[in-house]
Design an enzyme around this catalytic site. Structure first.
Site, short mmCIF file in Angstrom:
data_model
loop_
_atom_site.label_atom_id
_atom_site.label_comp_id
_atom_site.label_asym_id
_atom_site.label_seq_id
_atom_site.Cartn_x
_atom_site.Cartn_y
_atom_site.Cartn_z
CG ASP A 237 39.76 43.15 49.31
OD1 ASP A 237 40.45 42.12 49.26
OD2 ASP A 237 40.21 44.27 48.98
N GLY B 247 45.96 41.27 49.54
CA GLY B 247 47.07 40.83 48.72
C GLY B 247 47.12 41.67 47.46
#
Length: 174
Positions: free
Chosen positions: A65, A8
């Site tokens: 991540d 994102g």
């Protein structure tokens, strides 16, 4: 096993344009964005979109991540459900609608969903691709050029997640 990397992007946290993306390790990918949100919303959107874009019995592994997104979807959700969607301190769960949508998507998917953390910006080509796509989607959302979902590019054929904003050619993947 299907392996998908998610990421994102938020251009100004909180309140800036956000983008989300997933990059399947088979070369397919999708991204989208909205004009305002947070980095956490963008990360959760990427996970939700990856799950819903990969229905079926085959195991799905999501590499991200964002430890926040992984823990929301795979660890914290169990306790939040037991506590009536309250945190350990009794407060409301942040981004509740997205967390619940992810929980439903996992429960409704016949195949299992697992998560693994990857260090961001360390050369993992799929994480880097998801990061790039999320950033592009966030900038396009900021500039009013993209809706909530871009197209999914598959090897053959091209399939839309929602109304396609643009289709990325396979040769632009890496």
């Amino acid at each position: 096993m299907i392996t998908v990397s998610t990421d994102g992007s938020c251009l100004r946290n909180p309140g800036g344009a956000i983008g989300w993306a997933w990059a399947n390790h088979d070369g397919t990918h999708a991204s989208g964005g909205v004009a305002s949100g947070t980095n956490q919303i963008a990360e959760l959107m990427a996970v939700l979109e990856a799950i819903t874009a990969h229905p079926g019995d085959e195991p799905l592994r999501i590499e991200a991540d964002s430890q926040y997104a992984i823990k929301c979807a795979s660890e914290w959700v169990r306790g939040w459900k037991r506590k009536g969607w309250r945190t350990a301190s009794g407060g409301p769960v942040q981004n509740l609608a997205l967390v619940q949508a992810i929980d439903r998507a996992i429960a409704e998917r016949p195949g299992p969903v697992t998560f693994s953390w990857v260090r961001g910006h360390q050369g993992d080509r799929f994480n880097e691709r998801a990061d790039e796509l999320a950033g592009i989607a966030a900038r396009e959302a900021r500039d009013g050029r993209v809706g909530p979902a871009n197209a999914v590019t598959e090897v053959i054929p091209v399939v839309a997640v929602a109304a396609p904003a643009r289709v990325l050619a396979e040769d632009t993947l890496f």
